[in-house]
Scaffold this active site. Sequence first.
Site, PDB file in Angstrom:
ATOM      1  N   GLU A 263       0.834  -1.217   0.000  1.00  0.00           N
ATOM      2  CA  GLU A 263       0.000   0.000   0.000  1.00  0.00           C
ATOM      3  C   GLU A 263       0.863   1.260   0.000  1.00  0.00           C
ATOM      4  O   GLU A 263       0.840   2.046   0.944  1.00  0.00           O
ATOM      5  CB  GLU A 263      -0.892  -0.001   1.243  1.00  0.00           C
ATOM      6  CG  GLU A 263      -1.760  -1.227   1.371  1.00  0.00           C
ATOM      7  CD  GLU A 263      -2.274  -1.425   2.789  1.00  0.00           C
ATOM      8  OE1 GLU A 263      -1.834  -0.724   3.716  1.00  0.00           O
ATOM      9  OE2 GLU A 263      -3.136  -2.302   2.968  1.00  0.00           O
ATOM     10  N   PRO A 264       1.632   1.478  -1.047  1.00  0.00           N
ATOM     11  CA  PRO A 264       2.513   2.646  -1.062  1.00  0.00           C
ATOM     12  C   PRO A 264       1.754   3.962  -1.218  1.00  0.00           C
ATOM     13  O   PRO A 264       0.877   4.080  -2.075  1.00  0.00           O
ATOM     14  CB  PRO A 264       3.392   2.406  -2.293  1.00  0.00           C
ATOM     15  CG  PRO A 264       2.548   1.560  -3.198  1.00  0.00           C
ATOM     16  CD  PRO A 264       1.724   0.694  -2.294  1.00  0.00           C
ATOM     17  N   CYS A 332       0.191  32.685  12.778  1.00  0.00           N
ATOM     18  CA  CYS A 332       0.511  33.306  14.053  1.00  0.00           C
ATOM     19  C   CYS A 332       0.764  32.272  15.142  1.00  0.00           C
ATOM     20  O   CYS A 332      -0.031  32.098  16.083  1.00  0.00           O
ATOM     21  CB  CYS A 332      -0.581  34.285  14.444  1.00  0.00           C
ATOM     22  SG  CYS A 332      -0.491  35.727  13.400  1.00  0.00           S
TER      23      CYS A 332
HETATM   24  C1  LIG Z   1      -0.881   5.744   5.514  1.00  0.00           C
HETATM   25  C2  LIG Z   1      -1.019   4.333   5.146  1.00  0.00           C
HETATM   26  C3  LIG Z   1      -0.270   3.798   4.087  1.00  0.00           C
HETATM   27  C4  LIG Z   1       0.733   4.606   3.304  1.00  0.00           C
HETATM   28  O1  LIG Z   1       1.907   4.894   3.985  1.00  0.00           O
HETATM   29  P1  LIG Z   1       3.108   5.618   3.219  1.00  0.00           P
HETATM   30  O2  LIG Z   1       4.160   5.768   4.237  1.00  0.00           O
HETATM   31  O3  LIG Z   1       2.606   6.926   2.707  1.00  0.00           O
HETATM   32  O4  LIG Z   1       3.515   4.754   2.093  1.00  0.00           O
HETATM   33  C5  LIG Z   1      -0.489   2.479   3.764  1.00  0.00           C
HETATM   34  N1  LIG Z   1      -1.386   1.711   4.429  1.00  0.00           N
HETATM   35  C6  LIG Z   1      -2.119   2.197   5.445  1.00  0.00           C
HETATM   36  C7  LIG Z   1      -3.098   1.310   6.115  1.00  0.00           C
HETATM   37  C8  LIG Z   1      -1.955   3.516   5.844  1.00  0.00           C
HETATM   38  O5  LIG Z   1      -2.681   3.976   6.870  1.00  0.00           O
END
Ligand SMILES: *Cc1c(COP(=O)(O)O)cnc(C)c1O
Length: 404
Positions: A263-264, A332
């Site tokens: 999940e990048p 601010c």
């Molecule tokens: C935020 C998140 C990601 C992505 O993380 P990155 O560091 O932006 O690659 C992947 N999976 C889940 C479940 C997340 O919450």
Amino acid sequence: MSQVLSSSYLIDLANEFGTPLYVYHAEKIKEQYEKLQTAFQNCNARFFFACKALSNINVLKYVQSIGASLDCVSIYEVKLGLKAGFTPERILYTPNSVDFAEIEEAKNAGVHINIDNISMLEKFGTRYGNSYPICIRFNPHIMGGGNYKISTGHIDSKFGISIHQLRHIERIIQSTNLLVRGIHMHTGSDIKDVNVFLQGLEVLFDLAKHFPQLDFIDLGSGFKVPYQDGDTETDVTLLGERVAEAFHAFEQETGKRIEVWFEPGKYLVSECGYFIVRANVIKQTTATVFVGVNSGFNHLIRPMFYESYHRIANLSNLHGSERIYTVVGNICETDTFAWDRKLTEVREGDYLVFYNAGAYGFEMSSNYNSRLKPAEVLVKDGQALLIRKREVFEDLLKNQIEVL
Ligand SMILES: *Cc1c(COP(=O)(O)O)cnc(C)c1O
């Protein structure tokens, strides 16, 4: 060749669209996606873009067009994904702390669901039995990630179901007939060390034996990208080799060829993004020289929130002599983008650019101090396309009800 937008082109965009301005380079997203595909070519891999990093509908459509899938953390991200053209099969929904109604809504949309809580698992199983497959998010109790705010897999984290609750999960499966197709972990963001992923994988393979109907293991994300000069990114090639070996070994042992999912977020969209601002004031104090720009942490919160480092360049004076500055915003409160930063001499009116601004930039912006949100531009096939209008004063009042 790596995809970059030149400084002179960024100045043209600033002149045309005004500042502050977010610019995203589509071909860079594709380049990063292809790097992942190459690195994991010996695996049965799928990549789900974590769209909380950057969710403009045009970016989603582009990511859709290059073949990636989508990871969503809210039902609204699911809806954006569907609107952008992702089929439900290409959407994974990974929420936390949501009510059951939202999970049911995702089920009705037909997307993959990742459940991260025992009580939800039990409810889902009781109501739907084996009629709708799910994935379970585990907490592997591994410390990983650039800093505490973005570490999600350790013992104190609210995320996932503890691996020590496996027995409880098995009870729920036994009594409800729940169909578990995937197991997941996501240990945090900015993880440079390949071993953190491999440790997690080992934990998940141990768990995998308890889920005979498994189709995939989801390793989440955390791929690091270089923010500073000399910084390195997660070695995805090495990781790809190691993951392939591990999955082949699993296949030999069990006779099952399962998929690996990732999940990048950052990895796909951080470097594609440029945030351009203008120097409003140069202020010499007894202690330092401040550059005050026409933006603030209301537009790019990462330096203040995560103490993150963004490279900055003075686009308007690339070859000037270097001086040391503190770059601040106009909010601010302490609102510092960078302390003691060497920049080529900055004059009032100069354009500065923050690199690596694609991920968690616009996405985390707000109207704090009653300031307007910036415009967004997508550069694709050499064309600059306005994909979000700069806000105007009326936007601040849009949902307010004047009753007095
Ligand atoms: C935020 C998140 C990601 C992505 O993380 P990155 O560091 O932006 O690659 C992947 N999976 C889940 C479940 C997340 O919450």
